[in-house]
Design an enzyme around this catalytic site. Structure first.
Site, PDB file in Angstrom:
ATOM      1  N   CYS A  99       0.805  -1.227   0.000  1.00  0.00           N
ATOM      2  CA  CYS A  99       0.000   0.000   0.000  1.00  0.00           C
ATOM      3  C   CYS A  99       0.838   1.277   0.000  1.00  0.00           C
ATOM      4  O   CYS A  99       0.293   2.366  -0.166  1.00  0.00           O
ATOM      5  CB  CYS A  99      -0.942  -0.006   1.203  1.00  0.00           C
ATOM      6  N   HIS A 392      -9.107   2.661  -2.384  1.00  0.00           N
ATOM      7  CA  HIS A 392      -7.682   2.376  -2.217  1.00  0.00           C
ATOM      8  C   HIS A 392      -7.158   1.440  -3.301  1.00  0.00           C
ATOM      9  O   HIS A 392      -7.017   0.242  -3.084  1.00  0.00           O
ATOM     10  CB  HIS A 392      -7.473   1.776  -0.821  1.00  0.00           C
ATOM     11  N   CYS A 422       0.176   2.602   6.421  1.00  0.00           N
ATOM     12  CA  CYS A 422       0.559   1.225   6.727  1.00  0.00           C
ATOM     13  C   CYS A 422       0.621   0.463   5.414  1.00  0.00           C
ATOM     14  O   CYS A 422       0.134   0.933   4.389  1.00  0.00           O
ATOM     15  CB  CYS A 422      -0.457   0.583   7.666  1.00  0.00           C
TER      16      CYS A 422
END
Length: 436
Positions: A99, A392, A422
């Site tokens: 991510c 996302h 994160c």
């Protein structure tokens, strides 16, 4: 404490973010259904170049990322160079840091500039969860390899006899960590329980994120940084993120059932990010090159840091580890920041990190520091909403955050902003940017 960082070239030029752009983000299997990540990347990079009058021969390097890899296009960065008409000699390579991928691609361009090898670069990332690599079972994969070595029909039949009907079923991409077998959602549940994050708190954060994102769209704040997308069959355009709830009501969140722990859990589809398709990119230049070409930068990179932690517990606590390092390297404290955006993978993960930022106990036991990083002023925090609302697309989130932060800082008259995320594998990223 970490040593102070100088994000400049050998000549003292700062590393400038000149412009940023992204596609609208779309929930999986909606508008971008069937559009691979490489096409999303080409779409946004081409528009970025055209919109800002960048001559393609100016670009020295492209670093781009993708998390959900497609075997037929393993180097998405190079495909973007070739697919947008850039000079064929433009250097291009791909990165993946889950991510935090487009934070990594941005840092890689910055470090090339600091080394003196690049003056103009493009960084970013794209992902499509609608176009994912569908695999085969291990038994079938082995059989297919063995078939290539056979010569007779009998040999081929003997190989097929080893297979069961179950072996012939397609295998979707794994959603669990390779090392632990745990999904991100299961980790979010663990963090909610360990750090006593209630369902009500999670739902409130999700509602806040959607409400602020909707307000930002309605106020026109995002129109300059989100392109209008046209995808096959070209019957309609997508102008806004289709996950944002423009009519978000807090009471509606309580109706959803937990997903990962159905009996005792609190993480739901509404207080977590959905699987999303999209792409983003930033145009980067050394400060002197930007001035020479007549560009006014959105802002500059002041510091950055990455962290890696244990994956068995609190795997999504990366921001709490990376942020104090980035602050030290910038010579700043949390109170010095104008704005903060923390990637919202899950409301539980976000709120657990917010708690740990303010925890002296966490700082002493986990970070080896005398005192906490600091208590976050929620008036500065995720002021336009974050990933729970926007969505996302894994590799695209970092450069989405960088562009959004710099534009908002400029609207407020300047300042500095922390971006932190994160990432799977127990990774964390933090970057501090500043405007004039």
């Amino acid at each position: 404490m970490a040593t102070k960082q100088s994000v400049t070239t050998r000549e003292g030029d700062r590393i400038a973010i000149v412009a940023g752009l992204r596609t609208p983000f779309a929930k999986m299997a909606t508008y971008f259904h069937g559009v691979p990540a490489v096409d999303l990347g080409k779409m946004v990079v081409n528009e970025l170049l055209v919109r800002h009058g960048v001559q393609k021969e100016w670009v020295d390097q492209v670093v781009y990322g993708q998390v959900v890899q497609m075997p037929e296009a393993p180097n998405i960065a190079r495909e973007i160079v070739l697919g947008t008409g850039m000079n064929v000699h433009t250097d291009a390579y791909s990165v993946s840091r889950a991510c935090a991928t487009s934070f990594q691609s941005t840092v890689n361009i910055a470090e090339s500039m600091m080394a003196g090898t690049v003056q103009v670069g493009i960084a970013g990332g794209a992902d499509s969860t609608s176009v994912s690599p569908i695999g085969v079972s291990k038994n079938l994969a082995r059989a297919l390899v063995d078939l290539q070595k056979t010569k007779t029909l009998g040999q081929k039949l003997n190989i097929f006899k080893r297979l069961s009907l179950r072996d012939l079923a397609p295998v979707p991409p794994a959603v669990a960590e390779y090392s632990t077998g745990l999904s991100m959602g299961q980790t979010a549940e663990q963090m909610a329980k360990t750090h006593q994050i209630s369902r009500e708190e999670q739902d409130k954060l999700a509602h806040r994120s959607h409400s602020l994102a909707a307000e930002s769209w309605e106020a026109g704040k995002l129109s300059s940084e989100v392109m209008t997308a046209y995808a096959e069959p070209y019957k309609a355009a997508l102008e806004r993120d289709n996950n944002v709830r423009f009519d978000s009501k807090l009471e509606g969140y309580a109706k959803l059932r937990p997903v990962f722990d159905k009996k005792y859990g609190s993480v739901t589809a509404a207080n977590a990010t959905p699987l999303t398709d999209g792409a983003s990119a930033v145009l980067m230049m050394t400060e002197s090159r930007a001035k020479e070409l007549g560009y006014t930068p959105l802002g500059y990179i002041k510091s950055y840091a990455f962290a890696a932690i244990d994956v068995w517990e609190d795997m999504l606590m990366g921001p709490s580890y990376a942020t104090p390092i980035a602050l030290d390297r910038a010579g700043m404290t949390l109170n010095d920041l104008t704005l903060i955006e923390m990637h919202e993978a899950f409301a539980a993960q976000t709120l657990a990190n917010v708690k740990m930022f303010a925890s002296d106990k966490f700082a002493k036991e986990k970070l080896g520091r005398d005192k906490a990083t600091g208590e976050i002023d929620m008036d500065k925090f995720n002021v336009m909403g974050s990933s729970i609302a926007y969505g996302h697309p894994f590799a695209a989130t970092g450069t989405r955050m960088i562009t959004q932060m710099l534009n908002e800082l400029n609207r407020r008259g300047g300042g500095s902003g922390l971006l932190t995320a994160c990432a799977a594998g127990g990774l964390g990223a933090a970057m501090i940017v500043e405007t004039e």
